[in-house]
Design a protein around this motif. Structure first.
Motif, PDB file in Angstrom:
ATOM      1  N   GLY A  13      -6.248   4.928   1.032  1.00 24.05           N
ATOM      2  CA  GLY A  13      -7.278   4.698   0.005  1.00 24.05           C
ATOM      3  C   GLY A  13      -7.371   5.807  -1.025  1.00 24.05           C
ATOM      4  N   TYR A  36      -5.598   9.660   3.817  1.00 21.77           N
ATOM      5  CA  TYR A  36      -4.635  10.138   2.828  1.00 21.77           C
ATOM      6  C   TYR A  36      -3.647  11.050   3.533  1.00 21.77           C
ATOM      7  CZ  TYR A  36      -7.010  14.650   2.868  1.00 21.77           C
ATOM      8  OH  TYR A  36      -7.532  15.848   3.272  1.00 21.77           O
ATOM      9  N   ARG A  37      -2.455  11.157   2.959  1.00 20.42           N
ATOM     10  CA  ARG A  37      -1.477  12.146   3.430  1.00 20.42           C
ATOM     11  C   ARG A  37      -1.183  13.146   2.329  1.00 20.42           C
ATOM     12  NH1 ARG A  37       3.636   8.818   4.566  1.00 20.42           N
ATOM     13  NH2 ARG A  37       3.013   8.294   2.460  1.00 20.42           N
ATOM     14  N   CYS A  50      -4.543  11.666   7.482  1.00 25.52           N
ATOM     15  CA  CYS A  50      -4.053  10.898   8.627  1.00 25.52           C
ATOM     16  C   CYS A  50      -2.787  10.149   8.252  1.00 25.52           C
ATOM     17  CB  CYS A  50      -5.137   9.894   9.069  1.00 25.52           C
ATOM     18  SG  CYS A  50      -4.601   8.784  10.373  1.00 25.52           S
ATOM     19  N   ASP A  51      -1.764  10.350   9.061  1.00 29.99           N
ATOM     20  CA  ASP A  51      -0.565   9.521   8.957  1.00 29.99           C
ATOM     21  C   ASP A  51      -0.736   8.407   9.985  1.00 29.99           C
ATOM     22  OD1 ASP A  51       1.944   8.356   9.328  1.00 29.99           O
ATOM     23  OD2 ASP A  51       2.999  10.214   8.818  1.00 29.99           O
ATOM     24  N   ASN A  78      -4.493  -1.234   4.312  1.00 31.05           N
ATOM     25  CA  ASN A  78      -3.825  -1.301   3.007  1.00 31.05           C
ATOM     26  C   ASN A  78      -2.563  -0.436   2.928  1.00 31.05           C
ATOM     27  OD1 ASN A  78      -3.791  -1.313  -0.189  1.00 31.05           O
ATOM     28  ND2 ASN A  78      -3.912   0.846   0.445  1.00 31.05           N
ATOM     29  N   SER A 130       1.813  -9.240   1.251  1.00 36.14           N
ATOM     30  CA  SER A 130       2.531  -9.275  -0.032  1.00 36.14           C
ATOM     31  C   SER A 130       3.092 -10.672  -0.246  1.00 36.14           C
ATOM     32  CB  SER A 130       3.691  -8.278   0.002  1.00 36.14           C
ATOM     33  OG  SER A 130       4.580  -8.527  -1.057  1.00 36.14           O
ATOM     34  N   GLY A 174       0.742 -10.164  -5.627  1.00 31.20           N
ATOM     35  CA  GLY A 174       2.041 -10.287  -6.297  1.00 31.20           C
ATOM     36  C   GLY A 174       2.393  -8.945  -6.903  1.00 31.20           C
ATOM     37  N   THR A 178       1.155  -0.183  -9.894  1.00 32.93           N
ATOM     38  CA  THR A 178       0.765   1.028  -9.148  1.00 32.93           C
ATOM     39  C   THR A 178       2.004   1.929  -9.065  1.00 32.93           C
ATOM     40  OG1 THR A 178       1.499   0.207  -6.997  1.00 32.93           O
ATOM     41  CG2 THR A 178      -0.782  -0.299  -7.604  1.00 32.93           C
TER      42      THR A 178
END
Ligand code: NDP
Length: 237
Positions: A13, A36-37, A50-51, A78, A130, A174, A178
């Motif tokens: 996120g 996040y990484r 966190c991975d 996500n 997806s 679709g 990003t």
């Protein structure tokens, strides 16, 4: 029951579609944690490094989120990666990384969240798949296989958790602008757009709007559904 200030967790996120989802829900009053990484999220979100491919890190993630904002009531799975190549050029590592991140880790995260939701007898699980899962996509056998796996996961879990008031749904974007799609070749981009009735890429905020609905109290009779946010790409499949 309408819930306010819900405890939301969005994996991945800190940027892209996940950030748009997290900010959208936070703006409407939810308490939102994000993983996040690489880079922490902007202010207003509770960031946890966190991975999600590391089981211990995921266990610690849920402990931290529970302490900070309570058991997770809305999970948006996500986080995802691509490692594109034609199958004959694809390495085992390309396959493993994509399946680990886009499928195995989602099962892990969903399991933790489900346990918390079962105790509350309420929950919203939303998995980001997806359109590639449905249309197929050359160069993305690993990715499409993992994303198709999410549909089987969601629909099986919808049966298991439905009697406890927990819904499990999938959004199927679709082509969305990003970081993930920034480096697509012009030819590949045009190929996608030629198969997209709306003729343009989508915005992360447009995916967030669909997720907002699936997470809402009003979507309480929707489970096991796949909601395409694709400008019509792959419609009817
Ligand atoms: P981005 O590449 O912009 O962002 C990916 C996100 O996933 C980042 O937040 C990244 O975190 C996170 N992530 C990746 N691997 C891990 C991991 N092992 N542990 C924790 N977080 C991880 O992608 P998008 O925003 O475009 O994609 C979001 C989702 O939407 C993905 O699942 C993708 O497959 C799906 N999707 C995207 C489409 C598009 O056209 N963009 C189309 C269809 C589906 P970090 O910043 O730390 O690397």
């Amino acid at each position: 029951m309408t819930r306010t200030g819900r405890s939301v967790l969005v994996t991945g996120g800190n940027r892209g579609i996940g950030l748009a989802i997290a900010q959208d829900l936070a703006a409407r009053g939810d308490r939102v944690a994000v993983t996040y990484r690489t880079a922490a999220p902007p202010p207003g979100l509770y960031g946890v490094a966190c991975d999600i491919t590391e089981p211990d890190a995921v266990a610690r993630l849920f402990e931290k989120v529970t302490v900070e904002q309570g058991p997770v009531e809305v999970l948006v799975a996500n986080a995802g990666i691509v490692r594109d190549a034609l199958l004959l050029s694809m390495t085992d590592q390309d396959v493993d990384e994509v399946l680990d991140t886009n499928l195995r880790a989602v099962i892990r995260v969903v399991k933790h969240a489900s346990r918390q939701m079962l105790a509350e007898r309420w929950g919203r699980l939303i998995l980001v798949s997806s359109s590639a899962a449905f249309t197929g996509s050359p160069g993305q056998t690993n990715y499409a296989a993992a994303k198709a796996g999410l549909v089987g996961l969601a629909r099986s879990l919808a049966w298991e958790l439905g009697p406890r008031g927990i819904t499990v749904n999938v959004v199927s974007p679709g082509l969305i602008d990003t970081d993930m799609t920034r480096d697509l070749s012009k030819a590949r981009r045009e190929q996608f757009l030629s198969r997209t009735p709306l003729g343009r890429p989508g915005r992360a905020e447009e995916v967030a709007a669909a997720v907002r609905f699936l997470a809402s109290a009003e979507a309480g009779y929707l489970t096991g559904a796949v909601l395409p946010v694709s400008g019509g790409l792959g419609m009817g499949i």
